[in-house]
Enzyme design. Structure first.
Site, PDB file in Angstrom:
ATOM      1  N   THR A  89       0.841  -1.198   0.000  1.00 60.10           N
ATOM      2  CA  THR A  89       0.000   0.000   0.000  1.00 60.10           C
ATOM      3  C   THR A  89       0.871   1.241   0.000  1.00 60.10           C
ATOM      4  O   THR A  89       2.002   1.212   0.506  1.00 60.10           O
ATOM      5  CB  THR A  89      -0.935   0.041   1.236  1.00 60.10           C
ATOM      6  OG1 THR A  89      -1.725   1.232   1.181  1.00 60.10           O
ATOM      7  CG2 THR A  89      -0.175   0.016   2.548  1.00 60.10           C
TER       8      THR A  89
ATOM      9  N   LYS B 169     -11.701   4.416  15.643  1.00 58.88           N
ATOM     10  CA  LYS B 169     -12.075   4.181  14.240  1.00 58.88           C
ATOM     11  C   LYS B 169     -12.071   2.680  13.962  1.00 58.88           C
ATOM     12  O   LYS B 169     -12.963   2.156  13.281  1.00 58.88           O
ATOM     13  CB  LYS B 169     -11.118   4.929  13.283  1.00 58.88           C
ATOM     14  CG  LYS B 169     -11.503   4.714  11.826  1.00 58.88           C
ATOM     15  CD  LYS B 169     -10.626   5.452  10.836  1.00 58.88           C
ATOM     16  CE  LYS B 169     -10.965   5.033   9.404  1.00 58.88           C
ATOM     17  NZ  LYS B 169     -10.066   5.571   8.396  1.00 58.88           N
TER      18      LYS B 169
ATOM     19  N   HIS C 277     -14.947  -0.225   8.179  1.00 54.58           N
ATOM     20  CA  HIS C 277     -15.040  -1.189   7.082  1.00 54.58           C
ATOM     21  C   HIS C 277     -13.751  -2.005   6.970  1.00 54.58           C
ATOM     22  O   HIS C 277     -13.754  -3.203   6.773  1.00 54.58           O
ATOM     23  CB  HIS C 277     -15.294  -0.419   5.787  1.00 54.58           C
ATOM     24  CG  HIS C 277     -14.339   0.722   5.535  1.00 54.58           C
ATOM     25  ND1 HIS C 277     -14.030   1.657   6.493  1.00 54.58           N
ATOM     26  CD2 HIS C 277     -13.592   1.058   4.447  1.00 54.58           C
ATOM     27  CE1 HIS C 277     -13.152   2.517   6.007  1.00 54.58           C
ATOM     28  NE2 HIS C 277     -12.867   2.176   4.764  1.00 54.58           N
TER      29      HIS C 277
ATOM     30  N   PHE D 204      -7.652  10.076   7.341  1.00 54.91           N
ATOM     31  CA  PHE D 204      -7.324  10.469   5.955  1.00 54.91           C
ATOM     32  C   PHE D 204      -8.598  10.468   5.114  1.00 54.91           C
ATOM     33  O   PHE D 204      -9.683  10.124   5.599  1.00 54.91           O
ATOM     34  CB  PHE D 204      -6.293   9.501   5.369  1.00 54.91           C
ATOM     35  CG  PHE D 204      -6.826   8.109   5.123  1.00 54.91           C
ATOM     36  CD1 PHE D 204      -6.953   7.209   6.168  1.00 54.91           C
ATOM     37  CD2 PHE D 204      -7.211   7.701   3.846  1.00 54.91           C
ATOM     38  CE1 PHE D 204      -7.448   5.932   5.957  1.00 54.91           C
ATOM     39  CE2 PHE D 204      -7.708   6.416   3.622  1.00 54.91           C
ATOM     40  CZ  PHE D 204      -7.830   5.532   4.681  1.00 54.91           C
ATOM     41  N   GLY D 205      -8.427  10.848   3.857  1.00 56.05           N
ATOM     42  CA  GLY D 205      -9.519  10.746   2.881  1.00 56.05           C
ATOM     43  C   GLY D 205     -10.802  11.423   3.345  1.00 56.05           C
ATOM     44  O   GLY D 205     -10.809  12.583   3.773  1.00 56.05           O
TER      45      GLY D 205
ATOM     46  N   ASP E  30     -12.553  10.777   5.956  1.00 53.19           N
ATOM     47  CA  ASP E  30     -12.807  10.645   7.395  1.00 53.19           C
ATOM     48  C   ASP E  30     -13.503  11.870   8.008  1.00 53.19           C
ATOM     49  O   ASP E  30     -14.369  11.705   8.873  1.00 53.19           O
ATOM     50  CB  ASP E  30     -11.493  10.379   8.154  1.00 53.19           C
ATOM     51  CG  ASP E  30     -11.097   8.916   8.100  1.00 53.19           C
ATOM     52  OD1 ASP E  30     -11.934   8.070   7.740  1.00 53.19           O
ATOM     53  OD2 ASP E  30      -9.930   8.604   8.427  1.00 53.19           O
TER      54      ASP E  30
ATOM     55  N   ASP F   8      -8.534  -2.603  -0.892  1.00 51.67           N
ATOM     56  CA  ASP F   8      -9.124  -1.550  -1.703  1.00 51.67           C
ATOM     57  C   ASP F   8     -10.432  -1.123  -1.047  1.00 51.67           C
ATOM     58  O   ASP F   8     -11.214  -1.967  -0.605  1.00 51.67           O
ATOM     59  CB  ASP F   8      -9.371  -2.035  -3.135  1.00 51.67           C
ATOM     60  CG  ASP F   8      -9.387  -0.850  -4.082  1.00 51.67           C
ATOM     61  OD1 ASP F   8      -8.348  -0.176  -4.208  1.00 51.67           O
ATOM     62  OD2 ASP F   8     -10.459  -0.547  -4.661  1.00 51.67           O
TER      63      ASP F   8
ATOM     64  N   LYS G 190      -3.727   3.684   6.298  1.00 52.56           N
ATOM     65  CA  LYS G 190      -4.302   2.340   6.162  1.00 52.56           C
ATOM     66  C   LYS G 190      -3.415   1.325   6.866  1.00 52.56           C
ATOM     67  O   LYS G 190      -3.885   0.443   7.569  1.00 52.56           O
ATOM     68  CB  LYS G 190      -4.305   1.925   4.680  1.00 52.56           C
ATOM     69  CG  LYS G 190      -5.485   2.295   3.886  1.00 52.56           C
ATOM     70  CD  LYS G 190      -5.292   1.553   2.535  1.00 52.56           C
ATOM     71  CE  LYS G 190      -6.380   1.794   1.585  1.00 52.56           C
ATOM     72  NZ  LYS G 190      -6.220   1.002   0.359  1.00 52.56           N
TER      73      LYS G 190
HETATM   74  P1  ITT Z   1      -3.437   2.110  -1.763  1.00 53.05           P
HETATM   75  O1  ITT Z   1      -2.024   2.404  -2.108  1.00 53.05           O
HETATM   76  O2  ITT Z   1      -3.574   1.083  -0.668  1.00 53.05           O
HETATM   77  O3  ITT Z   1      -4.317   1.795  -2.961  1.00 53.05           O
HETATM   78  P2  ITT Z   1      -5.196   4.421  -1.519  1.00 53.05           P
HETATM   79  O4  ITT Z   1      -5.294   5.533  -0.532  1.00 53.05           O
HETATM   80  O5  ITT Z   1      -5.110   4.775  -2.970  1.00 53.05           O
HETATM   81  O6  ITT Z   1      -3.997   3.474  -1.075  1.00 53.05           O
HETATM   82  P3  ITT Z   1      -7.740   3.103  -2.007  1.00 53.05           P
HETATM   83  O7  ITT Z   1      -7.532   3.063  -3.465  1.00 53.05           O
HETATM   84  O8  ITT Z   1      -8.316   1.917  -1.322  1.00 53.05           O
HETATM   85  O9  ITT Z   1      -6.378   3.437  -1.254  1.00 53.05           O
HETATM   86  O10 ITT Z   1      -8.513   4.364  -1.548  1.00 53.05           O
HETATM   87  C1  ITT Z   1      -9.678   4.802  -1.952  1.00 53.05           C
HETATM   88  C2  ITT Z   1      -9.958   6.171  -1.384  1.00 53.05           C
HETATM   89  O11 ITT Z   1     -11.161   6.030  -0.607  1.00 53.05           O
HETATM   90  C3  ITT Z   1      -8.927   6.760  -0.447  1.00 53.05           C
HETATM   91  O12 ITT Z   1      -7.969   7.512  -1.116  1.00 53.05           O
HETATM   92  C4  ITT Z   1      -9.813   7.647   0.443  1.00 53.05           C
HETATM   93  O13 ITT Z   1     -10.045   8.886  -0.167  1.00 53.05           O
HETATM   94  C5  ITT Z   1     -11.111   6.856   0.514  1.00 53.05           C
HETATM   95  N1  ITT Z   1     -11.101   5.987   1.699  1.00 53.05           N
HETATM   96  C6  ITT Z   1     -10.950   4.646   1.750  1.00 53.05           C
HETATM   97  N2  ITT Z   1     -10.949   4.205   3.021  1.00 53.05           N
HETATM   98  C7  ITT Z   1     -11.083   5.302   3.784  1.00 53.05           C
HETATM   99  C8  ITT Z   1     -11.131   5.528   5.171  1.00 53.05           C
HETATM  100  O14 ITT Z   1     -10.980   4.554   6.047  1.00 53.05           O
HETATM  101  N3  ITT Z   1     -11.293   6.774   5.589  1.00 53.05           N
HETATM  102  C9  ITT Z   1     -11.421   7.795   4.738  1.00 53.05           C
HETATM  103  N4  ITT Z   1     -11.370   7.685   3.418  1.00 53.05           N
HETATM  104  C10 ITT Z   1     -11.202   6.440   2.935  1.00 53.05           C
END
Ligand code: ITT
Length: 197
Positions: A20, A177, A182, A154-155, A157, A78, A25
């Site tokens: 990753t 969290k 999930h 992140f993301g 959240d 993912d 994560k």
């Molecule tokens: P990898 O290198 O593991 O792929 P990534 O951040 O690109 O890292 P994903 O493709 O699974 O991972 O991510 C999908 C997006 O969904 C991620 O960039 C976040 O914006 C959002 N996301 C996934 N899980 C999340 C979480 O637990 N909290 C907040 N946002 C999340």
């Protein structure tokens, strides 16, 4: 050793590689798997992510590519945010949408919308060789907040409030969290299977 689903598993059950690019994560996963005696090592590389409507297909493809390089116990995860009134958008495109629109973009799309139901979904894919891969799915239902709150995580959240809480994920500690998420749901399913081999 042979797994229940036919996956050959290394004799050293403790060590699993997590491919990753996302340190958040990784930290979440390490904390969960430690409870099961599994030691996680981050392989910091951007995995090959195909465009597909299905998280499982994306995870399996990325894991096969990683295993083609190194045949060792490896995990990929993912995940995506699925918003009900947006017909599941951004879903598998969450990473791209977060980069381009951010949390404010999602809030704008949901302006004046009363139905704020959403869920995060996660797929963990694990394998030792490209031909045999196991997958585990996790989900957390919740709602999209009216404004971003909190600075952790992140993301998306800061705008996701899981069912059973009043706080966004970004207002929670990593342990809180992990109580709801999930990713934790999918990882616990993986860990139970893995430690039962
Ligand atoms: P990898 O290198 O593991 O792929 P990534 O951040 O690109 O890292 P994903 O493709 O699974 O991972 O991510 C999908 C997006 O969904 C991620 O960039 C976040 O914006 C959002 N996301 C996934 N899980 C999340 C979480 O637990 N909290 C907040 N946002 C999340």
């Amino acid at each position: 050793m042979k797994g229940g689903g036919g996956t050959p598993v290394s004799n050293d059950l403790r060590l699993v590689y997590f491919a990753t690019s996302n340190k958040h994560k990784f930290d979440e996963a390490k904390d969960i798997l430690a409870d099961y005696g599994i030691d996680l090592k981050m392989v910091r590389e951007k995995t090959e992510e195909i465009q597909d409507d299905d998280l499982r297909t994306i995870a399996v493809h990325a894991l096969s590519k990683a295993l083609e390089k190194d045949e060792r116990p490896t995990m990929i995860e993912d995940a995506g945010l699925f918003v009900k009134m947006l017909n599941g958008f951004p879903g598998p495109y969450s990473s791209y949408v977060h980069r381009v629109l951010g949390v404010d973009g999602i809030l704008r799309l949901m302006n004046h919308e009363e139905n704020r139901d959403a869920e995060f979904r996660s797929v963990v894919a694990f394998g030792n060789s490209p031909s045999i891969i196991e997958t585990f799915q996790g989900v957390v239902k919740g709602t999209i907040s009216l404004q971003p709150k909190g600075r952790s995580g992140f993301g998306f959240d800061p705008i996701f409030i899981p069912k059973g809480s009043k706080k966004t994920f970004a207002e929670m500690s990593l342990e809180e969290k992990n109580h709801f998420s999930h990713r934790a749901d999918a990882l616990r399913k993986f860990a139970k299977w893995y430690t039962s081999l």
